[in-house]
Design a protein around this motif. Structure first.
Motif, PDB file in Angstrom:
ATOM      1  N   SER A   1      16.394  15.139  -4.098  1.00  0.00           N
ATOM      2  CA  SER A   1      14.879  14.365  -3.890  1.00  0.00           C
ATOM      3  C   SER A   1      14.764  13.621  -2.564  1.00  0.00           C
ATOM      4  N   GLU A   2      13.712  13.839  -1.888  1.00  0.00           N
ATOM      5  CA  GLU A   2      13.251  13.047  -0.814  1.00  0.00           C
ATOM      6  C   GLU A   2      12.361  12.067  -1.318  1.00  0.00           C
ATOM      7  N   PHE A   3      12.742  10.867  -1.930  1.00  0.00           N
ATOM      8  CA  PHE A   3      12.098   9.991  -2.765  1.00  0.00           C
ATOM      9  C   PHE A   3      10.763  10.506  -3.521  1.00  0.00           C
ATOM     10  N   SER A   4      11.241  11.565  -4.286  1.00  0.00           N
ATOM     11  CA  SER A   4      10.315  12.067  -5.445  1.00  0.00           C
ATOM     12  C   SER A   4      10.721  11.779  -6.830  1.00  0.00           C
ATOM     13  N   LEU A   5      10.172  10.691  -7.294  1.00  0.00           N
ATOM     14  CA  LEU A   5      10.306  10.347  -8.778  1.00  0.00           C
ATOM     15  C   LEU A   5      10.171  11.630  -9.654  1.00  0.00           C
ATOM     16  N   ALA A   6       9.349  12.732  -9.370  1.00  0.00           N
ATOM     17  CA  ALA A   6       9.100  13.920 -10.473  1.00  0.00           C
ATOM     18  C   ALA A   6      10.258  14.548 -10.419  1.00  0.00           C
ATOM     19  N   ALA A   7      11.147  14.869  -9.108  1.00  0.00           N
ATOM     20  CA  ALA A   7      12.160  15.718  -9.093  1.00  0.00           C
ATOM     21  C   ALA A   7      13.316  15.088  -9.726  1.00  0.00           C
ATOM     22  N   VAL A   8      13.271  13.702  -9.676  1.00  0.00           N
ATOM     23  CA  VAL A   8      14.663  13.279 -10.512  1.00  0.00           C
ATOM     24  C   VAL A   8      14.486  13.126 -11.791  1.00  0.00           C
ATOM     25  N   ILE A   9      13.320  12.890 -12.185  1.00  0.00           N
ATOM     26  CA  ILE A   9      13.161  12.873 -13.765  1.00  0.00           C
ATOM     27  C   ILE A   9      12.982  14.237 -14.506  1.00  0.00           C
ATOM     28  N   ALA A  10      12.701  15.527 -13.587  1.00  0.00           N
ATOM     29  CA  ALA A  10      12.781  16.767 -14.054  1.00  0.00           C
ATOM     30  C   ALA A  10      14.077  17.148 -14.104  1.00  0.00           C
ATOM     31  N   ALA A  11      14.918  16.950 -12.995  1.00  0.00           N
ATOM     32  CA  ALA A  11      16.362  17.356 -12.974  1.00  0.00           C
ATOM     33  C   ALA A  11      17.089  16.659 -14.076  1.00  0.00           C
ATOM     34  N   ARG A  12      16.873  15.463 -14.413  1.00  0.00           N
ATOM     35  CA  ARG A  12      17.740  14.638 -15.480  1.00  0.00           C
ATOM     36  C   ARG A  12      17.261  15.453 -16.881  1.00  0.00           C
ATOM     37  N   VAL A  13      15.942  15.738 -17.028  1.00  0.00           N
ATOM     38  CA  VAL A  13      15.719  16.255 -18.373  1.00  0.00           C
ATOM     39  C   VAL A  13      16.441  17.724 -18.450  1.00  0.00           C
ATOM     40  N   GLU A  14      16.463  18.493 -17.315  1.00  0.00           N
ATOM     41  CA  GLU A  14      17.124  19.644 -17.427  1.00  0.00           C
ATOM     42  C   GLU A  14      18.685  19.740 -17.187  1.00  0.00           C
ATOM     43  N   GLY A  15      19.239  18.707 -16.993  1.00  0.00           N
ATOM     44  CA  GLY A  15      20.477  18.559 -16.982  1.00  0.00           C
ATOM     45  C   GLY A  15      21.228  19.092 -15.762  1.00  0.00           C
ATOM     46  N   ILE A  16      20.498  18.899 -14.533  1.00  0.00           N
ATOM     47  CA  ILE A  16      20.933  19.314 -13.054  1.00  0.00           C
ATOM     48  C   ILE A  16      21.314  18.279 -12.469  1.00  0.00           C
ATOM     49  N   PRO A  17      22.490  18.198 -11.401  1.00  0.00           N
ATOM     50  CA  PRO A  17      22.628  16.990 -10.820  1.00  0.00           C
ATOM     51  C   PRO A  17      21.567  16.846  -9.739  1.00  0.00           C
TER      52      PRO A  17
END
Length: 377
Positions: A118-134
């Protein structure tokens, strides 16, 4: 991070990180938005929506904000935290975040990437967390909640997180701080208080080889919207006279002005890699990329940070490290005087070589790749 306003830093850093992973033999997909900043991608892309500033209707924001930038109106509003930056760009808007998260999650389910950066993208962090991806990503001290925050701007994000059954911290910046690793494209001298799980990586790219080149010009780039274009041009004219050299002013309408025996060349864009090796001084707005470019070419820098918290942080760091001077008021005479002072007094920039060496020693994009490979192995 995508945004309607002109900001080359996030896309430039994302491109450099993507290239580092490609060079190490990894497949990369770049999430991008049609925001005017994302150009010439180095990897296959996934299009995500672009937020509308302040969450305004697109038809209004598309015309209002470019006009405000040209007039320098954006620079009159103090920006105290990165949370306010996210709010101003529309990245905290609940509808936007939901749409971006949905697109990113769909791609992650189909492609199953090993890691999300994530280059300062909140959406990327949230999506990765929901999908269980580091998830890992970029970091800097002034973008942490402990440095400065404004949780009132994040009410929509908190509603979305609660709806998704996730913890909803007071500040949206806490979401970014929860990544598995955060990479600081800086060094301890410039950012002396790293956060937990942070790794310094210095220059993202190998710095250029420095060859003897006549220092025969000065360069000015005061960003988009912070300072009226007329101020930048007048600063160029005064600097040409004060430093007795040609001056290039980037980020303004194309024109050429004669000042005695010298010229002030105004242009919307310029090749910094061509001009910085020749520059006696670089006057800029305090953006991370401008600061690092100046250090990589060992150019003294005058920073005009305006009322933006991160630029003020960078300006103070540069001055404390004896790499340049800060001008608090965007007045052409003060800018030209500070630049002339740097040219005349080498002691004020005696720290440049040491800071450049420190940044060069931290591994750059290759360090990011190695750390991520260890994390996911």
């Amino acid at each position: 991070m995508v945004a309607r306003s002109r900001m080359g830093g996030p896309w430039s850093r994302a491109q450099r990180v993507a290239r580092a992973f490609q060079d190490a033999g990894h497949e990369v997909t770049l999430a991008w938005g049609d925001d005017g900043n994302c150009a010439d991608p180095v990897a296959p892309t996934l299009e995500i929506p672009v937020p509308s500033p302040l969450g305004l209707p697109e038809a209004i924001a598309r015309h209002t904000f470019p006009l405000a930038s040209r007039l320098g109106l954006m620079g009159r509003k103090p920006v105290h935290s990165f949370e306010e930056v996210l709010w101003l760009t529309g990245a905290l808007d609940e509808r936007y975040t939901r749409a971006a998260v949905d697109i990113l999650r769909a791609h992650m389910r189909a492609a199953r990437p090993d890691v999300v950066y994530s280059e300062f993208s909140l959406a990327a962090v949230i999506a990765a967390r929901v999908e269980g991806i580091p998830c890992v990503g970029s970091a800097s001290q002034p973008t942490t909640a402990s440095y400065a925050s404004n949780p009132r701007k994040s009410a929509g994000i908190r509603r979305l997180l609660r709806e998704m059954g996730m913890p909803a911290p007071a500040s949206s910046l806490t979401i970014l701080e929860g990544m598995r690793r955060r990479f600081i494209p800086s060094c301890p001298t410039l950012e002396p208080h790293p956060e937990e799980r942070a790794v310094y990586c210095g220059f993202l790219d190998e710095p250029p080889a420095l060859v003897p080149t006549p220092r025969d010009c000065a360069l000015i780039y005061l960003g988009a919207g912070s300072v009226p274009a007329g101020v930048a041009v007048r600063a160029g004219r005064e600097l040409a006279e004060a430093a007795s050299c040609d001056v290039y002013v980037a980020g303004v309408s194309e024109a050429v002005h004669a000042v005695g025996d010298h010229e002030v060349t105004c242009t919307p864009r310029c090749d910094f890699a061509e001009l910085l090796p020749r520059a006696r001084v670089f006057v800029h707005h305090g953006g991370q990329n401008s600061m690092m470019d100046s250090l990589s070419y060992e150019v003294p820098q005058v920073i005009v940070p305006g009322r933006v918290f991160e630029r003020q942080f960078n300006a103070e760091a540069v001055e404390n490290a004896r790499c340049g001077l800060t001008v608090r008021a965007s007045k052409p005479t003060l800018i030209a005087r500070a630049a002339r002072t740097l040219v005349d007094e080498p002691a004020l920039t005696s720290g440049i070589r040491g800071v450049r060496a420190e940044l060069s020693s931290l591994g750059g994009g290759a360090r990011i790749v190695r750390e991520v490979e260890k994390l996911i192995s």
